[in-house]
Design a protein around this motif. Structure first.
Motif, mmCIF file in Angstrom:
data_model
loop_
_atom_site.group_PDB
_atom_site.id
_atom_site.type_symbol
_atom_site.label_atom_id
_atom_site.label_comp_id
_atom_site.label_asym_id
_atom_site.label_seq_id
_atom_site.Cartn_x
_atom_site.Cartn_y
_atom_site.Cartn_z
ATOM 1 N N SER A 1 -12.710 3.857 5.091
ATOM 2 C CA SER A 1 -13.110 2.912 6.142
ATOM 3 C C SER A 1 -13.942 3.611 7.215
ATOM 4 O O SER A 1 -14.857 3.013 7.777
ATOM 5 N N THR A 2 -13.662 4.879 7.479
ATOM 6 C CA THR A 2 -14.492 5.645 8.406
ATOM 7 C C THR A 2 -15.891 5.846 7.842
ATOM 8 O O THR A 2 -16.882 5.760 8.573
ATOM 9 N N ILE B 1 0.870 -1.173 0.000
ATOM 10 C CA ILE B 1 0.000 0.000 0.000
ATOM 11 C C ILE B 1 0.906 1.222 0.000
ATOM 12 O O ILE B 1 1.764 1.368 0.871
ATOM 13 N N ALA B 2 0.702 2.055 -0.972
ATOM 14 C CA ALA B 2 1.541 3.244 -1.096
ATOM 15 C C ALA B 2 1.298 4.183 0.085
ATOM 16 O O ALA B 2 0.173 4.272 0.590
ATOM 17 N N PRO B 3 2.318 4.880 0.539
ATOM 18 C CA PRO B 3 2.137 5.795 1.675
ATOM 19 C C PRO B 3 1.086 6.874 1.436
ATOM 20 O O PRO B 3 0.416 7.305 2.372
ATOM 21 N N ASP B 4 0.920 7.283 0.202
ATOM 22 C CA ASP B 4 -0.086 8.316 -0.070
ATOM 23 C C ASP B 4 -1.506 7.751 -0.077
ATOM 24 O O ASP B 4 -2.468 8.504 -0.201
ATOM 25 N N GLN B 5 -1.668 6.435 0.098
ATOM 26 C CA GLN B 5 -2.989 5.812 0.125
ATOM 27 C C GLN B 5 -3.527 5.603 1.537
ATOM 28 O O GLN B 5 -4.679 5.219 1.704
ATOM 29 N N PHE B 6 -2.705 5.857 2.557
ATOM 30 C CA PHE B 6 -3.164 5.620 3.925
ATOM 31 C C PHE B 6 -4.325 6.534 4.317
ATOM 32 O O PHE B 6 -5.290 6.080 4.916
ATOM 33 N N LEU B 7 -4.255 7.800 3.995
ATOM 34 C CA LEU B 7 -5.347 8.711 4.344
ATOM 35 C C LEU B 7 -6.636 8.364 3.597
ATOM 36 O O LEU B 7 -7.694 8.282 4.224
ATOM 37 N N LEU C 1 -13.198 0.365 -0.533
ATOM 38 C CA LEU C 1 -12.146 0.000 0.413
ATOM 39 C C LEU C 1 -11.474 -1.300 0.001
ATOM 40 O O LEU C 1 -10.240 -1.417 0.061
ATOM 41 N N SER C 2 -12.266 -2.264 -0.440
ATOM 42 C CA SER C 2 -11.671 -3.538 -0.855
ATOM 43 C C SER C 2 -10.795 -3.355 -2.093
ATOM 44 O O SER C 2 -9.781 -4.037 -2.236
ATOM 45 N N VAL C 3 -11.151 -2.414 -2.961
ATOM 46 C CA VAL C 3 -10.307 -2.129 -4.125
ATOM 47 C C VAL C 3 -9.028 -1.425 -3.683
ATOM 48 O O VAL C 3 -7.934 -1.741 -4.158
ATOM 49 N N MET C 4 -9.159 -0.480 -2.746
ATOM 50 C CA MET C 4 -7.984 0.266 -2.293
ATOM 51 C C MET C 4 -6.962 -0.613 -1.585
ATOM 52 O O MET C 4 -5.759 -0.408 -1.727
ATOM 53 N N ILE C 5 -7.437 -1.575 -0.809
ATOM 54 C CA ILE C 5 -6.492 -2.444 -0.099
ATOM 55 C C ILE C 5 -6.136 -3.679 -0.915
ATOM 56 O O ILE C 5 -5.471 -4.582 -0.417
ATOM 57 N N GLN C 6 -6.582 -3.713 -2.138
ATOM 58 C CA GLN C 6 -6.245 -4.748 -3.110
ATOM 59 C C GLN C 6 -6.657 -6.134 -2.638
ATOM 60 O O GLN C 6 -5.888 -7.082 -2.648
ATOM 61 N N SER C 7 -7.924 -6.242 -2.216
ATOM 62 C CA SER C 7 -8.461 -7.541 -1.814
ATOM 63 C C SER C 7 -8.618 -8.432 -3.028
ATOM 64 O O SER C 7 -8.850 -7.956 -4.143
ATOM 65 N N ASN C 8 -8.523 -9.730 -2.794
ATOM 66 C CA ASN C 8 -8.736 -10.641 -3.915
ATOM 67 C C ASN C 8 -10.235 -10.755 -4.198
ATOM 68 O O ASN C 8 -11.066 -10.246 -3.450
#
Length: 114
Positions: free
Chosen positions: A22-23, A10-16, A66-73
């Motif tokens: 997720s919020t 996960i790229a550092p710029d994706q944490f926010l 969120l599932s796309v952002m965290i690259q879920s299968n």
């Protein structure tokens, strides 16, 4: 033999953005549950149900994002969406069961009083 697990980076710029989405999942979920519950209890009119369903739809979309952002299968994404469909029906099932149990015990109370 060691097992090797590969996790997506996960790229550092994706944490926010991940934190914000997720919020939103949590906020929309609480909004859906609160609106549906309060309208079923009679504190809100039934006209609020579409707003509750809109909150559920926004929650489902946010969870998908969120599932796309965290690259879920694919399997995990499908499980999350099935869970969201179950979450749509759980408040209705809960109040249906309460209503049916009240009817059942009202019948037994009326026969014991006679």
């Amino acid at each position: 033999m060691e097992q090797l697990y590969f996790r997506p980076e996960i790229a550092p710029d994706q944490f926010l953005p991940i934190f914000v989405v997720s919020t939103l999942v949590l906020l929309f979920g609480v909004g859906y549950a609160a609106i549906i519950t309060l309208s079923k209890m009679g504190y809100f009119s039934k006209k609020w149900h579409p707003v509750g369903y809109l909150m559920w739809a926004l929650q489902a979309y946010s969870l998908y994002e969120l599932s796309v952002m965290i690259q879920s299968n694919h399997f995990t994404s499908k499980v999350l969406m099935v869970t969201m469909v179950a979450y749509l029906f759980i408040p209705h099932l809960y109040f249906y069961l309460i209503e049916e149990s009240e009817k059942r015990y009202e019948e037994t109370d009326s026969t014991t009083q006679q």
